[in-house]
Scaffold this active site. Structure first.
Site, PDB file in Angstrom:
ATOM      1  N   ASP A  34       9.613 -35.232   2.641  1.00 47.98           N
ATOM      2  CA  ASP A  34      10.216 -33.941   3.017  1.00 47.98           C
ATOM      3  C   ASP A  34       9.637 -32.787   2.194  1.00 47.98           C
ATOM      4  O   ASP A  34      10.186 -31.693   2.181  1.00 47.98           O
ATOM      5  CB  ASP A  34      11.738 -33.991   2.852  1.00 47.98           C
ATOM      6  CG  ASP A  34      12.150 -34.262   1.409  1.00 47.98           C
ATOM      7  OD1 ASP A  34      11.243 -34.436   0.554  1.00 47.98           O
ATOM      8  OD2 ASP A  34      13.359 -34.302   1.128  1.00 47.98           O
ATOM      9  N   ARG A  92       4.179  -8.522 -10.910  1.00 42.57           N
ATOM     10  CA  ARG A  92       4.096  -7.143 -10.430  1.00 42.57           C
ATOM     11  C   ARG A  92       5.458  -6.559 -10.069  1.00 42.57           C
ATOM     12  O   ARG A  92       5.582  -5.368  -9.876  1.00 42.57           O
ATOM     13  CB  ARG A  92       3.106  -7.039  -9.262  1.00 42.57           C
ATOM     14  CG  ARG A  92       1.676  -7.055  -9.779  1.00 42.57           C
ATOM     15  CD  ARG A  92       0.666  -6.895  -8.689  1.00 42.57           C
ATOM     16  NE  ARG A  92       0.581  -8.088  -7.858  1.00 42.57           N
ATOM     17  CZ  ARG A  92      -0.070  -8.143  -6.707  1.00 42.57           C
ATOM     18  NH1 ARG A  92      -0.665  -7.083  -6.239  1.00 42.57           N
ATOM     19  NH2 ARG A  92      -0.129  -9.268  -6.022  1.00 42.57           N
ATOM     20  N   GLN A  93       6.482  -7.435  -9.968  1.00 46.18           N
ATOM     21  CA  GLN A  93       7.842  -6.906  -9.760  1.00 46.18           C
ATOM     22  C   GLN A  93       8.471  -6.804 -11.148  1.00 46.18           C
ATOM     23  O   GLN A  93       9.343  -7.578 -11.529  1.00 46.18           O
ATOM     24  CB  GLN A  93       8.645  -7.819  -8.822  1.00 46.18           C
ATOM     25  CG  GLN A  93      10.038  -7.311  -8.475  1.00 46.18           C
ATOM     26  CD  GLN A  93      10.063  -6.129  -7.496  1.00 46.18           C
ATOM     27  OE1 GLN A  93       9.096  -5.869  -6.803  1.00 46.18           O
ATOM     28  NE2 GLN A  93      11.167  -5.402  -7.454  1.00 46.18           N
ATOM     29  N   HIS A 126      -0.088  -8.216 -15.509  1.00 42.99           N
ATOM     30  CA  HIS A 126       0.001  -6.919 -14.840  1.00 42.99           C
ATOM     31  C   HIS A 126       0.996  -5.963 -15.504  1.00 42.99           C
ATOM     32  O   HIS A 126       0.731  -4.781 -15.640  1.00 42.99           O
ATOM     33  CB  HIS A 126       0.382  -7.130 -13.379  1.00 42.99           C
ATOM     34  CG  HIS A 126       0.375  -5.853 -12.617  1.00 42.99           C
ATOM     35  ND1 HIS A 126      -0.794  -5.276 -12.169  1.00 42.99           N
ATOM     36  CD2 HIS A 126       1.367  -5.020 -12.268  1.00 42.99           C
ATOM     37  CE1 HIS A 126      -0.504  -4.148 -11.564  1.00 42.99           C
ATOM     38  NE2 HIS A 126       0.799  -3.974 -11.607  1.00 42.99           N
ATOM     39  N   LYS A 203      10.417  10.508   5.750  1.00 42.81           N
ATOM     40  CA  LYS A 203      11.346   9.381   5.718  1.00 42.81           C
ATOM     41  C   LYS A 203      11.087   8.488   6.928  1.00 42.81           C
ATOM     42  O   LYS A 203      10.539   8.935   7.920  1.00 42.81           O
ATOM     43  CB  LYS A 203      12.788   9.878   5.759  1.00 42.81           C
ATOM     44  CG  LYS A 203      13.193  10.664   4.523  1.00 42.81           C
ATOM     45  CD  LYS A 203      14.644  10.417   4.151  1.00 42.81           C
ATOM     46  CE  LYS A 203      15.021  10.865   2.758  1.00 42.81           C
ATOM     47  NZ  LYS A 203      14.288  11.900   2.129  1.00 42.81           N
ATOM     48  N   ASP A 229     -10.913  -4.533 -13.348  1.00 44.70           N
ATOM     49  CA  ASP A 229      -9.459  -4.404 -13.196  1.00 44.70           C
ATOM     50  C   ASP A 229      -8.797  -5.752 -13.479  1.00 44.70           C
ATOM     51  O   ASP A 229      -9.463  -6.788 -13.538  1.00 44.70           O
ATOM     52  CB  ASP A 229      -9.141  -3.942 -11.767  1.00 44.70           C
ATOM     53  CG  ASP A 229      -7.812  -3.197 -11.670  1.00 44.70           C
ATOM     54  OD1 ASP A 229      -7.125  -3.050 -12.695  1.00 44.70           O
ATOM     55  OD2 ASP A 229      -7.464  -2.771 -10.554  1.00 44.70           O
ATOM     56  N   SER A 233      -5.851  -7.544  -5.245  1.00 49.23           N
ATOM     57  CA  SER A 233      -4.857  -8.145  -4.354  1.00 49.23           C
ATOM     58  C   SER A 233      -5.269  -7.843  -2.916  1.00 49.23           C
ATOM     59  O   SER A 233      -6.009  -8.601  -2.295  1.00 49.23           O
ATOM     60  CB  SER A 233      -3.477  -7.590  -4.715  1.00 49.23           C
ATOM     61  OG  SER A 233      -2.512  -8.140  -3.897  1.00 49.23           O
ATOM     62  N   THR A 237      -7.533  -0.831  -3.877  1.00 53.25           N
ATOM     63  CA  THR A 237      -7.860  -0.078  -5.095  1.00 53.25           C
ATOM     64  C   THR A 237      -9.364  -0.132  -5.361  1.00 53.25           C
ATOM     65  O   THR A 237     -10.009   0.895  -5.608  1.00 53.25           O
ATOM     66  CB  THR A 237      -7.087  -0.672  -6.296  1.00 53.25           C
ATOM     67  OG1 THR A 237      -5.693  -0.599  -6.008  1.00 53.25           O
ATOM     68  CG2 THR A 237      -7.402   0.058  -7.590  1.00 53.25           C
TER      69      THR A 237
HETATM   70  C1  R5P Z   1      -2.620  -1.695 -10.336  1.00 52.54           C
HETATM   71  O1  R5P Z   1      -1.899  -1.224 -11.197  1.00 52.54           O
HETATM   72  C2  R5P Z   1      -3.411  -2.921 -10.583  1.00 52.54           C
HETATM   73  O2  R5P Z   1      -4.071  -2.862 -11.822  1.00 52.54           O
HETATM   74  C3  R5P Z   1      -4.418  -3.174  -9.490  1.00 52.54           C
HETATM   75  O3  R5P Z   1      -5.314  -2.083  -9.445  1.00 52.54           O
HETATM   76  C4  R5P Z   1      -3.753  -3.330  -8.146  1.00 52.54           C
HETATM   77  O4  R5P Z   1      -2.596  -4.127  -8.244  1.00 52.54           O
HETATM   78  C5  R5P Z   1      -4.706  -3.932  -7.177  1.00 52.54           C
HETATM   79  O5  R5P Z   1      -4.059  -4.094  -5.970  1.00 52.54           O
HETATM   80  P1  R5P Z   1      -4.813  -3.932  -4.609  1.00 52.54           P
HETATM   81  O6  R5P Z   1      -6.005  -4.835  -4.635  1.00 52.54           O
HETATM   82  O7  R5P Z   1      -3.802  -4.347  -3.587  1.00 52.54           O
HETATM   83  O8  R5P Z   1      -5.194  -2.494  -4.458  1.00 52.54           O
END
Ligand code: R5P
Length: 307
Positions: A34, A92-93, A126, A203, A229, A233, A237
């Site tokens: 399971d 990240r949260q 992070h 909004k 960096d 994700s 960025t």
């Molecule tokens: C932001 O503060 C982090 O250092 C990264 O730049 C960010 O989390 C990257 O996320 P993504 O690839 O979604 O832009």
């Protein structure tokens, strides 16, 4: 001291053992029909345990396995348990952006502590940009940075390359890797009103924001540049930073990050724009050209120092 790997970390654990000379005690881990997880640990009574866990992808299930392993090690008489989690999911949260949200990284820390994990080693966390040891809701957390490792790797291919962070949040990592500050300014612009997210009054659930990189604080014209960096994700960025640097006249573009999640096919988009792309093996990807093992191995013994 013994190294105990989860079922995703035998490779990293093997390298750590080879470098440090610390023996591995491999647990038995199986899945029930399971999909529940069965774990059984070996003889660990009286040992300091380095519990190695690679928690991405599939972090929700992998965290359960980690908790079962730690609790079993604790019950089997481990002297102390430090988890090595190169990429810590849920980090990240780190704030409540809206009332009622879970503070997920705190929940992760509380869970670890509840099963006897008192030490934690992470790489380029992070929510904690500095490489140092600090209290993580009761767990002694050591955050180390792979920035220098990535930069040295890239400099072996592109000697003398300049490194820059894609946003202000990367300034500690850049300063740590290069000894100087070189970052860009990143803003989120509302696609409806064109204002910055912080000034936007739109909004509704259809509002979207575009990541735009405004400027770099070093001259890049005619230079080879590495954008460095903590995490890629969605890749937005990095893509915005590459566009801006190209527009500013940079020559070769190198992309480096500690953790490569590469969501939404961003690996392909980034490869198409960059001359070279490198991430570490905190998450196994096609671009994991730098192993974290030497960096982590150098920090293992310090995890069990009492002061
Ligand atoms: C932001 O503060 C982090 O250092 C990264 O730049 C960010 O989390 C990257 O996320 P993504 O690839 O979604 O832009």
């Amino acid at each position: 001291m013994l190294i105990v790997p989860d079922s995703y970390s035998s490779g990293l654990a093997g390298k750590l053992s080879d470098i440090s000379g610390i023996k591995i005690s491999a647990p038995t881990i199986r899945r029930f029909p399971d999909a529940e997880t069965y774990v059984r640990v070996g003889a660990v009574n009286g040992h300091d345990i380095v519990l190695v866990a690679q928690l991405y992808p599939g972090q929700n299930g992998r965290i359960t396995e980690l908790l079962l392993l730690a609790d079993a090690l604790h019950d089997a008489g481990a002297k102390s348990i430090a988890a090595v989690i190169p990429y810590l999911p849920y980090a990240r949260q780190d704030k409540r952006f809206q009332d009622g949200e879970a503070l997920s990284m705190k929940t992760v820390a509380k869970l670890l502590l509840s099963v006897g994990v008192t030490g934690l080693l992470c790489v380029d966390l992070h929510f904690h940009k500095k490489p140092e040891t600090f209290d993580f809701h009761g767990v002694k957390c050591t955050n180390i940075s792979a920035g220098k490792l990535l930069l040295d790797h890239v400099r072996s291919v592109y000697p003398g390359i300049e490194a820059i962070g894609p946003d202000l949040g990367s300034s500690e990592m850049i300063a740590n890797a290069t000894g100087k500050k070189a970052v860009m300014e990143k803003v989120k612009i509302c696609t409806n009103c064109g204002k910055r997210q912080s000034e936007c009054a739109c909004k509704g659930k259809d509002i979207t924001y575009k990541v735009v990189t405004l400027k770099s604080d070093i001259e890049v014209r005619g230079k080879n540049v590495m954008i460095l960096d903590d995490i890629i994700s969605s890749g937005t960025t990095m893509l915005a930073a590459v566009d801006k640097l190209k527009e500013s006249g940079a020559k070769k573009m190198i992309i480096g990050a500690t953790h490569g999640l590469f969501l939404n096919n961003s690996l392909e988009s980034l490869k198409a724009k960059a001359d070279y792309l490198v991430v570490t093996d905190s998450v196994e990807t096609a671009c994991s050209k730098v192993s974290l093992a030497p960096l982590i191995a150098g920090s293992l013994k310090g995890l069990f120092k009492t002061h």
